[in-house]
Scaffold this motif. Structure first.
Motif, short mmCIF file in Angstrom:
data_model
loop_
_atom_site.label_atom_id
_atom_site.label_comp_id
_atom_site.label_asym_id
_atom_site.label_seq_id
_atom_site.Cartn_x
_atom_site.Cartn_y
_atom_site.Cartn_z
N ARG A 183 0.84 -1.21 0.00
CA ARG A 183 0.00 0.00 0.00
C ARG A 183 0.87 1.26 0.00
O ARG A 183 0.53 2.25 -0.66
CB ARG A 183 -0.92 0.00 1.22
CG ARG A 183 -2.06 -1.00 1.13
CD ARG A 183 -2.91 -0.98 2.38
NE ARG A 183 -4.06 -1.86 2.27
CZ ARG A 183 -4.93 -2.09 3.25
NH1 ARG A 183 -4.75 -1.50 4.44
NH2 ARG A 183 -5.95 -2.91 3.07
N GLN B 189 -4.58 5.18 -8.12
CA GLN B 189 -5.92 5.25 -7.56
C GLN B 189 -6.47 3.82 -7.40
O GLN B 189 -7.29 3.35 -8.18
CB GLN B 189 -6.83 6.09 -8.46
CG GLN B 189 -6.40 7.53 -8.61
CD GLN B 189 -6.40 8.28 -7.29
OE1 GLN B 189 -7.28 8.08 -6.45
NE2 GLN B 189 -5.41 9.16 -7.11
N LYS C 28 -6.91 0.41 -4.24
CA LYS C 28 -6.85 -0.01 -2.83
C LYS C 28 -6.52 -1.49 -2.79
O LYS C 28 -7.29 -2.33 -3.28
CB LYS C 28 -8.19 0.24 -2.14
CG LYS C 28 -8.21 -0.25 -0.70
CD LYS C 28 -9.60 -0.15 -0.11
CE LYS C 28 -9.65 -0.77 1.29
NZ LYS C 28 -11.02 -0.76 1.83
N SER D 48 -6.59 -4.66 -0.94
CA SER D 48 -7.39 -5.10 0.19
C SER D 48 -6.92 -6.40 0.81
O SER D 48 -7.14 -6.63 2.00
CB SER D 48 -8.86 -5.27 -0.26
OG SER D 48 -8.95 -6.20 -1.32
N TYR E 63 -7.14 -6.19 -5.34
CA TYR E 63 -7.32 -4.75 -5.22
C TYR E 63 -8.65 -4.33 -5.84
O TYR E 63 -9.25 -5.06 -6.65
CB TYR E 63 -6.17 -4.00 -5.91
CG TYR E 63 -6.20 -4.04 -7.42
CD1 TYR E 63 -6.77 -3.01 -8.17
CD2 TYR E 63 -5.65 -5.12 -8.12
CE1 TYR E 63 -6.81 -3.05 -9.55
CE2 TYR E 63 -5.67 -5.17 -9.50
CZ TYR E 63 -6.26 -4.13 -10.21
OH TYR E 63 -6.29 -4.17 -11.58
#
Length: 416
Positions: free
Chosen positions: A144, A153, A155, A157, A172
């Protein structure tokens, strides 16, 4: 869900197996399947089904062929075939139910290219697999940070290591397409392993991470729900729910899947139910629908000139008025129909035990100063009552002494 290792410890505190989804009994894992055919023997001459279901981290499940005819049971840790190397997973289902699951997920049981089960995992395999899983949180945090430095842009996870530790899959979520080529190069240098990026949706992210919903129970997607159907706002409208995004959205940020659970029952009840746009023509004026109750089959109407005064009508009465309106006949008023709809509501609960009122604590406490003032007033009043007869006695005594003095003067004057 729970296994024998998750029983209660001392002082009522939950002990927990602390296996993070790798419980040997498969009782506290996600999307478990109960094998109700386990106690039944196969007919004579029938061979057991040669495929097994193996679960990996979180909810990822795949089917493998048992070519070595290993005696496998639920909870066994096995080494399975992968694209390169081998992976470590846990057997979650064996026998004829695997055939049902494969048919449900549209996997061909006769496919010869189906991956194989190599062997039961040795202690060395399990130790290596456990070390890789212990590194996942640290690697996810570092990945991250690299993504933030590259201003991507997206995330990240979740991270899932392959059983032999040679490869890691990064899951992600992103709203737009992301160019993560430089990210893969930087992570490969930092971690020294092969990197695979896999994009998932927001519902799949909530499924992998899990959590507690607004109902107080575990998320449906992480416990038993396997297919994600589209949920639209019309499902909330049919159920007469307020379109509040904070209440209708789940942890994934999308509409809750449970909005579809009772939708079919509402749609069936609405088949012969008048719509909310219904207008009734009466001699007293035009009436509009203000509110409906689907399961009580009641509708509330109000006149155009008097919108604050509502009249309750049943579904049959509304259909009757509509039939007359189709024939260009007007009813006299809605009051004729509403007079028959008033029913006395029966008390659901009666205080037969003698319980106190629930609002007994809401009453304001009386101040002690008032009681003190009252006691002082009562004491002073009693003192006044007691002093009145004493004053009368003193007055009587004074009068007697005056009379004696007068009589003594008169006697002296006579004798003088």
């Amino acid at each position: 869900m729970g296994c024998s290792s998750c029983s209660t410890a001392k002082d009522g505190q939950p002990r927990g197996c602390k296996n993070n989804g790798t419980c040997g009994t498969d009782g506290c894992n996600k999307l478990t399947v109960f094998d109700w055919l386990s106690n039944m023997s196969l007919p004579s001459g029938e061979k057991p089904f040669d495929c097994v279901e193996v679960r990996f981290k979180n909810s990822r499940k795949e089917f493998f062929r048992n070519t070595e005819n290993l005696s496998l049971s639920i909870g066994d840790v096995v080494a399975t075939q992968a694209q390169s190397g081998h992976d470590i997973g846990m057997v979650t289902l064996v026998g004829e139910l695997v055939k049902v699951q494969m048919k449900r997920k549209k996997v061909d049981a006769q496919d010869k290219s189906l991956a194989k089960v190599y062997r039961k995992a040795t202690q060395n395999d399990i130790d290596k697999w456990q070390k890789c899983r212990d590194r996942e949180e640290e690697i996810k945090k570092r990945a991250r940070e690299i993504a933030i430095i590259l201003k991507l842009q997206m995330k990240i996870s979740d991270v899932e290591f392959q059983g032999d530790g040679s490869k890691a899959t990064f899951y992600y979520t992103a709203e737009e397409r992301v160019d993560f080529r430089q990210l893969i190069k930087d992570m490969a240098k930092a971690f020294g392993i092969r990197i695979e990026m896999r994009q998932i949706g927001y519902r799949q992210e909530a499924q992998r991470l899990g959590g507690i919903g607004s109902c107080g129970r575990e998320l449906c997607c992480s416990t038993w729900l396997t297919d994600f159907r589209s949920v639209s706002t019309s499902a909330a409208r049919y159920q007469q729910l307020s379109l509040n995004p904070q209440k209708l959205a789940g942890q994934c940020g999308k509409l809750k899947c449970c909005l579809n659970y009772e939708l079919d029952m509402y749609l069936e009840a609405l088949k012969d139910f008048p719509s909310t746009d219904t207008k009734l023509f009466t001699e007293k004026g035009l009436a509009y629908c203000q509110k409906t109750d689907i399961f009580k089959e009641l509708l509330w109407f109000s006149y155009k000139e008097d919108p604050s005064n509502w009249h309750v009508l049943t579904k049959e009465q509304v259909h009757e008025i509509l039939e007359k309106n189709k024939k260009k006949e007007k009813v006299s008023s809605l009051e004729e129909y509403t007079a028959d709809n008033f029913v006395k509501e029966e008390k659901v609960f009666e205080n037969v035990v003698g319980q106190d009122s629930l609002t007994r604590f809401d009453r304001p406490k009386k101040s002690r100063n008032r009681k003190r003032n009252r006691n002082r007033k009562n004491k002073s009043g009693n003192a006044k009552v007691q002093t009145q007869p004493n004053n009368q006695n003193n007055q009587n005594k004074g009068n007697q002494t005056k009379n004696k003095r007068r009589n003594n003067k008169k006697r002296r004057q006579k004798n003088g």
